[in-house]
Design an enzyme around this catalytic site. Structure first.
Site, PDB file in Angstrom:
ATOM      1  N   TYR A 241       0.879  -1.163   0.000  1.00 55.09           N
ATOM      2  CA  TYR A 241       0.000   0.000   0.000  1.00 55.09           C
ATOM      3  C   TYR A 241       0.918   1.216   0.000  1.00 55.09           C
ATOM      4  O   TYR A 241       1.782   1.350   0.870  1.00 55.09           O
ATOM      5  CB  TYR A 241      -0.881   0.029   1.246  1.00 55.09           C
ATOM      6  N   ASP A 269      -6.047  -0.615  -6.367  1.00 52.00           N
ATOM      7  CA  ASP A 269      -7.510  -0.524  -6.332  1.00 52.00           C
ATOM      8  C   ASP A 269      -8.029   0.014  -5.004  1.00 52.00           C
ATOM      9  O   ASP A 269      -9.210  -0.156  -4.685  1.00 52.00           O
ATOM     10  CB  ASP A 269      -8.139  -1.893  -6.610  1.00 52.00           C
ATOM     11  N   HIS A 360     -10.008  -7.105  -5.105  1.00 50.53           N
ATOM     12  CA  HIS A 360      -9.669  -7.025  -3.682  1.00 50.53           C
ATOM     13  C   HIS A 360     -10.556  -7.949  -2.856  1.00 50.53           C
ATOM     14  O   HIS A 360     -10.956  -7.628  -1.734  1.00 50.53           O
ATOM     15  CB  HIS A 360      -9.820  -5.577  -3.189  1.00 50.53           C
TER      16      HIS A 360
END
Length: 505
Positions: A241, A269, A360
């Site tokens: 991330y 995403d 995800h």
């Protein structure tokens, strides 16, 4: 060498229970977190709940052990708590906890788990409510989450017969690294919510079975703990991330490369984490600490574990950042969370080394399509442009995989390998490392059987002609009900009345 710090009494810690002076105890050490309150990724509210108290139990499942020592300057490390001053608190065991512990004692022996669905069934009834809500939740109405599974049932096999399948081989290479199967353990956060050893269960099992593990940014164990637990030569990837602070991102990436991580999977995403209502509802059961009630800051119970740990993620991440990533690392760059062919083409043109077609796990934008459905259009469009097959660009899929047949469908349609996440979490939540090893062995057994039944001796012989995808994009088509998946799926709740009124109804 600095002198050892004097022990701090629990009584003294208890005095610092406000926003103006906030001390907490973690693993027997006292920390002054007053100036860190507004910088905490999960916000100040959760820290203030434990102001002047021992926060270890809340801290452990959602933080690597070195998080507090890394983020607080040494001057805020106040020293050990005086053990003689700590009052033993008898923790009340609720009826629900007693029932859950009884179910855990009566779980079936591992040999009775015959498929990946079985681990989910046991985890569902033995995990704490907060852990189950976090692991199982998905975005909004959870339509995408359910369709991730259903999409594989809309693809049908066209097996070949009368082929010598005495010997079958399902080993492969992912980004040039050999692995025993076309499956990698994809990144999933907060492993200690399910088991004290957290992600280390995955690392150890992956090492034994020669399967690649993707290390998550939001692991409960520290990055170095996970790398140190690997056996010599074990291949690990990293999921990232991207932090708003690019210097932090650079340090994380370069440290991973230095420690031997072989590829970087950048999550694309999640400019903001999705609204996962099962997880969020857990927070309504906690009214917050007394210290919070007098503050201007309202007790926000509209976020679950996911949002509480993710506010650092940069919503400004864009295609213009790809050259910067290429400048700070030599690791292959894979974009995780691509959901259409147009972005896949842009990834090829940007010089990326691959994409993960993923929504995800259904946890971001609801009513997006499954990765396996997107794979069909991606390969078609890349072929038109002469971009597929391409040895320098690999395509991965994740979401909804529960059987080796699911993986083989993805391979037939052009994927290099498939990521599996939740099933392995459920396996270690219920049975620890042994559960993950059993899950991997189940997949091995399924690969052997299904490759023989398909008439394929190796993965190169799993070709597009072996699958019928005519219904994959038909979201209202009728397919046989997947009773194992549906049996584990827990429907969403609406807001409910409380207390005596609820009981009378």
């Amino acid at each position: 060498m600095s002198a050892a710090k004097k022990a701090v009494s629990a009584e003294e810690v208890a005095k610092h229970n406000s926003r103006e002076s906030c001390w907490i105890i973690v693993h027997g050490k006292v920390y002054d977190v007053t100036e860190f309150l507004d910088d905490h990724p999960g916000g100040s509210k959760i820290i203030l709940k434990y102001a002047g108290k021992d926060a270890t139990e809340e801290y452990d499942p959602i933080h690597p052990p070195d998080a507090i020592t890394t983020n607080l300057p040494p001057g805020k490390h106040l020293g050990p708590v005086d053990p003689n001053s700590v009052k033993q608190v008898i923790k009340e065991v609720t009826v629900e906890q007693k029932q859950r512990e009884e179910r855990a004692r009566n779980k079936p022996p591992l040999d009775e788990c015959l498929n990946l669905h079985d681990f989910e069934a046991i985890a569902r009834v033995t995990l704490p409510d907060k852990a189950w809500a976090y692991y199982s939740s998905a975005a909004d109405d959870e339509i995408t989450h359910r369709d991730n599974r259903a999409a594989y049932q809309r693809i049908w096999f066209r097996p070949r017969v009368l082929r010598d399948v005495t010997h079958v081989d399902w080993s492969t290479a992912i980004l040039g690294y050999k692995t025993s199967m076309p499956v990698y353990i994809t990144a999933t956060a907060l492993g200690k919510l399910g088991h004290p050893d957290g992600e280390l269960n995955l690392t150890r099992a992956a090492g034994k079975h020669n399967v690649i593990q993707m290390i998550p940014t939001l692991a409960s164990c520290s990055f170095d703990e996970i790398v140190d637990a690997a056996v010599p030569g074990q291949v690990q990837f990293m999921q990232l991330y991207v932090n708003k602070d690019r210097d932090k991102t650079k340090r994380i990436v370069q440290h991973a490369e230095k420690r031997g991580v072989k590829a970087l999977f950048i999550t694309v995403d999640a400019p903001q984490l999705g609204r996962r209502e099962k997880d969020m509802r857990m927070k309504f059961e906690d009214a917050g600490a007394a210290v919070q009630k007098g503050s201007e800051e309202k007790v926000d119970r509209n976020q679950g574990a996911a949002r509480a740990i993710s506010s650092f993620i940069d919503p400004g991440l864009s295609w213009s950042d790809i050259p910067w990533f290429k400048s700070i690392t030599k690791m292959p760059l894979i974009l995780k969370g691509v959901q259409c062919w147009e972005d896949t083409v842009m990834a090829v043109e940007a010089g990326c080394d691959g994409v993960v077609l993923s929504n995800h796990g259904g946890r971001q934008l609801d009513t997006t399509r499954s990765g396996i459905e997107v794979l069909v259009e991606v390969v078609e469009e890349l072929r038109k442009r002469g971009m597929f097959p391409n040895p320098r660009f690999q395509i991965f899929v994740d979401g909804g995989v529960r059987r080796a047949t699911d993986v083989l469908k993805a391979i037939a349609l052009g994927a290099t390998a498939v990521g599996v996440g939740r099933p392995f979490i459920y396996a270690f939540s219920a049975y620890g490392q042994a559960g993950v090893e059993k899950a991997l062995q189940i997949l091995h057994d399924e690969f052997q059987m299904n490759m023989r039944l398909l008439g394929a001796r190796n993965l190169a012989e799993i070709v597009p002609a072996m699958v019928d995808v005519g219904s994959v994009g038909m979201h209202v088509t009728t397919v046989p009900r997947d009773r194992l998946y549906r049996g584990n799926y827990e429907g969403m709740r609406l807001a409910e009345l409380r207390g005596e009124i609820k009981a009378k109804l």
